[in-house]
Write a protein that holds these residues in place. Structure first.
Motif, mmCIF file in Angstrom:
data_model
loop_
_atom_site.group_PDB
_atom_site.id
_atom_site.type_symbol
_atom_site.label_atom_id
_atom_site.label_comp_id
_atom_site.label_asym_id
_atom_site.label_seq_id
_atom_site.Cartn_x
_atom_site.Cartn_y
_atom_site.Cartn_z
ATOM 1 N N ASP A 1 26.399 44.908 42.048
ATOM 2 C CA ASP A 1 26.892 46.259 41.769
ATOM 3 C C ASP A 1 27.068 46.430 40.262
ATOM 4 O OD1 ASP A 1 29.448 45.315 40.999
ATOM 5 O OD2 ASP A 1 30.268 45.583 43.013
ATOM 6 N N ILE B 1 29.669 46.790 38.336
ATOM 7 C CA ILE B 1 30.680 45.960 37.672
ATOM 8 C C ILE B 1 30.136 44.549 37.468
ATOM 9 C CG2 ILE B 1 32.955 44.888 37.967
ATOM 10 C CD1 ILE B 1 33.840 47.503 39.350
ATOM 11 N N LEU C 1 31.185 52.332 34.412
ATOM 12 C CA LEU C 1 30.668 53.424 33.596
ATOM 13 C C LEU C 1 31.764 54.420 33.222
ATOM 14 C CD1 LEU C 1 27.125 54.024 35.104
ATOM 15 C CD2 LEU C 1 27.864 52.485 33.292
ATOM 16 N N MET C 2 32.974 54.234 33.722
ATOM 17 C CA MET C 2 34.090 55.028 33.200
ATOM 18 C C MET C 2 34.358 54.636 31.747
ATOM 19 S SD MET C 2 35.417 57.366 35.026
ATOM 20 C CE MET C 2 37.005 57.639 34.236
ATOM 21 N N ARG D 1 26.043 43.918 55.005
ATOM 22 C CA ARG D 1 26.616 43.994 53.660
ATOM 23 C C ARG D 1 28.146 44.127 53.715
ATOM 24 N NH1 ARG D 1 28.154 43.210 49.839
ATOM 25 N NH2 ARG D 1 27.745 43.814 47.707
ATOM 26 N N TYR D 2 28.636 44.788 54.754
ATOM 27 C CA TYR D 2 30.077 45.005 54.863
ATOM 28 C C TYR D 2 30.802 43.724 55.248
ATOM 29 C CZ TYR D 2 29.107 49.941 54.347
ATOM 30 O OH TYR D 2 28.707 51.138 53.837
ATOM 31 N N ALA E 1 31.093 41.530 52.260
ATOM 32 C CA ALA E 1 32.163 41.935 51.339
ATOM 33 C C ALA E 1 33.537 41.563 51.908
ATOM 34 C CB ALA E 1 32.078 43.436 51.069
#
Lengths: 287, 806
Positions: free
Chosen positions: B297, B299, B725-726, B123-124, B127
């Motif tokens: 994710d 976002i 969610l901020m 996964r890293y 990204a």
């Protein structure tokens, strides 16, 4: 939400940490609770190549009284602050403020030092430290120095902290005896930064305000010490015209961003409303 | 052994059947962290996908250079539209009859649109590789405001549709126009308005929001090249439909595809559609011969995966001076984003928006919906509601409040005056529905009595006077809403998804010892299906619910079904459950007759077995019958005890409810406090009151969030500003009001057990209730409508406009 790769260091002493910070310079970031830094890393807005974890440095943790000064170690968590009898009896405004930061889970991990050192204008502690006249103790390769909270913040995420320096403790002078206090924060939900917030310390003497200190959170790109607003209160009976003058003076120094919390005009007005409410509560608490 | 000597009440209690507050069997694993979600799936040689997304909302893609990413050790492939074209998958059909880019083909139409798909060993690395893909963009003019979409010089968004004057739902009027959908009698409605003594007209915008399930969308695609079989695990609300779509798109035969929905952490409509992540994972697995996992994710989920609402509804009511509504007219401007990816039944481009006449006897009505493209993410899903029902209910319930103000009538009284009366059911609505049942006045009056509505109005009057005197800085608002949902899609004569009728299914097998398994065509996302279906079966079959396993979500074992959304599980699959059980019961009765050596007509059912009429001590319990089914069946009968039902509902179901909200608003900050919220729901027969209450709590919390601040917002440049969610309001327990729940029971006459569905009612009914409370707080000052969301600054802005604060 996947950070880039980095090396991880976990020093046991302040000197080791300072040495690592000196060695890696701007490629290094100190990490305490991580509640600001880790999200930034996950968004890849921050990509430090070296993370220096302060969690194992016992000397950075704890709360004590040193004469007329309260000393808070940088990695003291918000939860430890809230639970501290020293803070409860000497600086209850810190507890009132910490209780408005995020939620219990975050307060168990998030630190006071991280909150003040990161330079995020949304953080609550910086304005409070300005209101209380706190000093930050910074340690670097060339030794230790002290910078007033009122001089520390330069712009959003820009502070007097230099590469290679570490904030080790916060020193807060005891406020005048009998001071009333209040921190008023308007936010959209638990965990949100302030739409606007105001910290007030004030003292009454013979019905008149003999001392006042005011600072504002998240209505500029730094915390704002509202010195003129405080001056407007001193000498008054905290009557409506004095409070109106203080509110006007406080609103005048704000320069908030328009964001999801509301347009700039609203946030400026809310700084005024929060200040008005904080003054009222502080007045009730003043001996 | 005959266990039917035990008193009837004890035997009933042991079943834990319908009406029982049975604890959720799912929670044993969920509360211990033992759920099995897509991201928990780990397969040998599994690799990971991640998207390169567009920072621009509208831009031409000049070039994509994947070489640096491909050179990174651990990167296995980088898919782009060019690669997908080789398998004819650069574009995919949407459920709404449009097509959608899987990966940007020449241009991007919304911020965070999928541009390339990187597959790497972990996964890293994936990204890291995303950052190495170099895309050259040329920015294009951005269209954000749907009201400007059909201006003559509006930017052309969909170049692929150039020259196409016909869309999937009729003529297109403009290059950014998708469809116009009309229903009702336009002339008769015009006439009603021309004759009306009183009319009102208002634009009600139901802003863009998002289902935001706690678990984001995800899948694992695993192509076994030896067997030619594809297995696809995913967060699918409709696994069988995904299988069919995957087969049609990939040309892999459908029997070679197995789709599995494991535990799902909330869907709310967000997990109905087919997303680029699924397609890219499948293609990646086919190309590499290794399982590919993709998990978006937060976002990505908020900014790119299936928004909801964004309906702008100009609504008019005509009425007599006494307050009898004589007509309704509504024009909707529907913002669909860059592609029309609504997840509605195929023939319903605006869903069931024509439920807009609501709970009222309105003789004539007309609705027109224009769908348009903008530079925003696609979606338009039914966020915890039946298709576009919450939008319709919002418009109606706000409009009737506006009419009440104009008539100077109490909004609750005006509703009572216009309700469809119990004797009018089945009620044909002006816009084409046949409401199955309802008793609206009883529900409304119960709600008003419970909260002491008259007392609240008196208190409000006092508080307004105190405000005038300067004794308080708070205004009190009372919100009333009365909604009728239309759920349980649906009859196959008019409801289908890509041509597949919207039936649902249940297959039951009873084991010799009296235990059972039932497999369903639906899939729970937290609704508690394992608990409630077993309760239906317990009551129908006299087998304890604890002895019945419910299985869903594996297309290799479950009967074909259309999945779970639109409150359809209980109305459709719940009905299939009862119907299959009744087939079993009929066979059980024949076996019992054989066992007891009587004619089957001489038997009567008694909780968990049969008794011989007139000889109540002669019994055959279900437990005994189950055993006999495998060794002692009547001559010429096949052994075993199994049944399957594919249930095509004869009609929708029409749950309803009466909600009342009491709210105090601080005029100096615009902040609010919900002092009281009362929700009365009538979902017909109540299967598990505890699950119903939980469903209602959840839906009310979402409704509260939507009305009071939850929003997918874009700035003028087309940047999405609420993608975490901020900033996207998801209330915590601290913000969530205390809920009072109540009920009446009006069973559905056409449903085998009379159940109507409830999961979505609280979202549908509460949004207008909160909004009505906010508007009511200012109604005495001449305010007719304040647009949602009612977050602090917007309410303060209204206070300032009214001169209430500085």
């Amino acid at each position: 939400m996947i950070p880039g790769s980095f090396d991880y260091h976990r020093p046991k002493t302040v000197d080791e940490a300072v040495a690592l910070l000196g060695q890696y310079g701007e490629e290094a970031r100190a990490i305490a609770g991580g509640h600001s830094l880790i999200p930034m890393m996950k968004l890849r807005l921050a990509a430090p190549e070296h993370l220096i974890d302060l969690g194992k440095i016992e000397a950075l943790r704890g709360i004590s009284r040193d004469g007329d000064t309260i000393v808070i170690g940088a990695t003291t968590t918000q939860a430890e602050l809230i639970a501290s009898p020293v803070i409860a009896s000497n600086l209850p405004i810190l507890i009132e403020t910490a209780m408005l930061i995020a939620d219990p889970q975050i307060r168990y991990v998030g630190t006071v030092g991280g909150n003040v050192a990161n330079g995020d204008p949304g953080n609550d502690m910086p304005a409070l430290m300005q209101c209380l006249g706190a000093d930050y103790v910074l340690k670097g390769a060339s030794g230790e120095r002290s910078v007033a909270a009122r001089d520390f913040y330069e712009a959003a995420y820009f502070t007097a902290l230099e590469d290679g320096e570490l904030l080790t403790s916060i020193r807060i002078p005891l406020p005048p005896a009998g001071c009333g206090w209040a921190y008023e924060k308007l936010k959209r939900k638990v965990g949100d930064y302030a739409t606007a917030a105001a910290a007030v310390m004030l003292k009454l003497h013979g019905g008149a305000c003999s001392f006042a200190s005011i600072a504002l959170t998240n209505v500029g790109d730094t915390p704002l010490l509202a010195a003129e607003a405080a001056e407007a209160l001193v000498g008054s009976s905290l009557d409506k015209s004095a409070i109106d003058a203080a509110v006007a003076a406080a609103e005048a120094i704000t320069n908030p961003a328009s964001d999801g919390r509301g347009p700039a005009e609203y946030r400026t007005r809310m700084a005024g409303v929060m200040l008005r409410r904080a003054i009222a509560r502080a007045k009730n608490r003043a001996a | 052994m005959n266990d039917m000597t035990v008193p009837r009440e004890e035997r009933e209690a042991k079943l834990e059947g319908m009406g029982c507050k049975r604890k959720r069997v799912e929670d044993v694993r969920f509360t211990q962290g033992k759920g099995n979600y897509v991201d928990d799936i780990k397969l040998k040689d599994m690799v990971f996908g991640d998207f390169v997304r567009s920072p621009y909302p509208h831009a031409r893609v000049k070039s994509i250079d994947t070489s640096a990413a491909e050179a990174l050790p651990g990167v296995l492939a980088v898919l782009t539209a060019e690669t997908l074209k080789t398998v004819n998958l650069a574009w995919m059909p949407t459920l709404a009859g449009d097509v959608q880019m899987v990966l940007a083909d020449g241009k991007v139409l919304f911020q965070n649109q999928e541009v390339a798909f990187v597959i790497a060993e972990d996964r890293y690395i994936a990204a890291d590789a995303v950052d190495l893909v170099e895309v050259e963009y040329e920015e294009l003019p951005v269209l954000v405001d749907p009201f400007k979409a059909m201006e003559p010089d509006a930017p052309v968004l969909r170049e692929d549709l150039e020259g196409k004057t016909e869309g999937a739902h009729g003529a297109r009027k403009h290059h950014n126009h998708i469809f116009e959908w009309t229903v009702g009698d336009s002339e008769a409605t015009d006439l009603a308005f021309s004759k009306a003594e009183v009319t009102v007209k208002e634009l009600f915008s139901y802003h863009r929001c998002h289902p935001c399930p706690l678990e984001t969308c995800a899948c694992v695609a695993s192509m076994d090249k030896i067997k030619g079989e594809l297995t696809l695990w995913g967060t699918f609300q409709a696994p069988h439909v995904v299988r069919t779509v995957a087969s049609l798109l990939s040309t892999i035969p459908e029997h070679k595809i197995r789709v599995i929905s494991p535990d799902i952490g909330g869907g709310f409509g967000n997990k109905v559609g087919v997303y680029p992540g699924y397609v890219c994972s499948i293609v990646g697995s086919i190309v590499l011969g290794r399982p590919v996992k993709w998990v978006e994710d937060r976002i990505e989920n908020l900014s790119a995966t299936a928004f909801a609402r964004d309906y702008h509804m100009t609504t008019e009511l005509a009425a007599t001076a006494e307050g009898k509504i004589t007509g309704l007219r509504c024009h909707v401007l529907a913002d669909h984003g860059g592609f029309d990816a609504c997840a509605d039944p195929s023939k319903w481009p605006a869903g069931f928006f024509n439920i807009i006449t609501g709970s009222y006897d309105i003789p004539t009505a007309h609705v027109a919906v224009d769908g348009v493209y903008t530079n925003k993410a696609p979606g338009g899903v039914a966020y915890r509601c039946s298709f576009r029902v919450t939008e319709a209910v919002y418009a109606m319930e706000r409009a009737i409040d506006v009419l009440a103000r104009k008539l100077n009538m109490d909004p609750a009284e005006l509703r009572l005056k216009n309700f469809i009366r119990p004797e009018q059911f089945p009620y044909p609505s002006a816009l084409g529905w046949e409401y199955d049942s309802g008793d609206y006045e009883t529900a409304m009056r119960k709600a008003m009595e419970t909260v002491d509505y008259a007392g609240l109005r008196a208190e409000q009057a006092e508080k307004r006077a105190a405000f005038e005197r300067g004794e308080t800085r708070e205004l009190m608002g009372i919100g009333v809403s009365f909604f009728t949902e239309i759920v349980g899609a649906g009859p196959t004569r008019n409801c289908d998804i890509l041509g597949i009728g919207m039936f649902d299914s249940c297959e039951i097998r009873i084991h010799p010892t009296g235990a059972a398994i039932a497999r369903m065509g639906t899939i729970s996302q937290g609704q508690g299906h394992q608990t409630t279906y077993a309760q239906i079966l317990a009551t129908e079959l006299g087998i304890p619910a604890d002895m019945i396993d419910i299985e869903e979500g594996d297309t290799d074992t479950a009967p074909y079904g259309l999945g779970t959304y639109g409150s359809r599980s209980t109305p459709v699959a719940g009905a299939a459950t009862a119907m299959a059980a009744r087939k079993i019961k009929a066979k059980a009765q024949m076996i019992a007759a054989h066992m007891l050596e009587v004619h089957e007509d001489d038997l009567e059912w008694d909780v968990d077995g049969f008794r011989v009429k007139g000889l109540p001590e002669k019994t055959a319990s279900m437990k005994e019958i189950c055993w006999a089914a495998y060794n002692n069946v009547p001559p010429n009968m096949e052994p075993g005890l199994e049944a399957v039902s594919y249930y095509d509902p004869p009609n929708m179901t029409y749950p309803f409810g009466a909600y009342i909200c009491v709210m105090d608003i601080d005029v100096d900050t615009g902040a609010h406090k919900v002092r009281r919220f009362y929700a009365l729901d009538d979902c017909g027969t109540r299967i598990n009151p505890m699950i119903i209450e939980g469903q209602v709590h959840g839906g009310l919390t979402e409704g509260y969030a939507i009305a009071m601040g939850q929003e997918i917002a874009y700035d003028d440049m087309g940047n999405v500003t609420t993608a975490s969610l901020m900033d996207f309001f998801l209330p915590t327990a601290v913000e969530t009001p205390f809920w009072e729940t109540d009920w009446t029971v009006t069973p559905s006459p056409h449903h085998p057990i009379g159940a109507k569905g409830v999961g979505e009612s609280p979202n549908v009914g509460s949004v207008p209730c909160f909004s009505n409370a906010v508007n009511d707080a200012f109604a005495h000052l001449g305010v007719t409508h304040i647009q949602m969301p009612h977050d602090n600054w917007r309410i303060w802005r209204e206070c300032k406009r009214l001169g209430l604060t500085g």
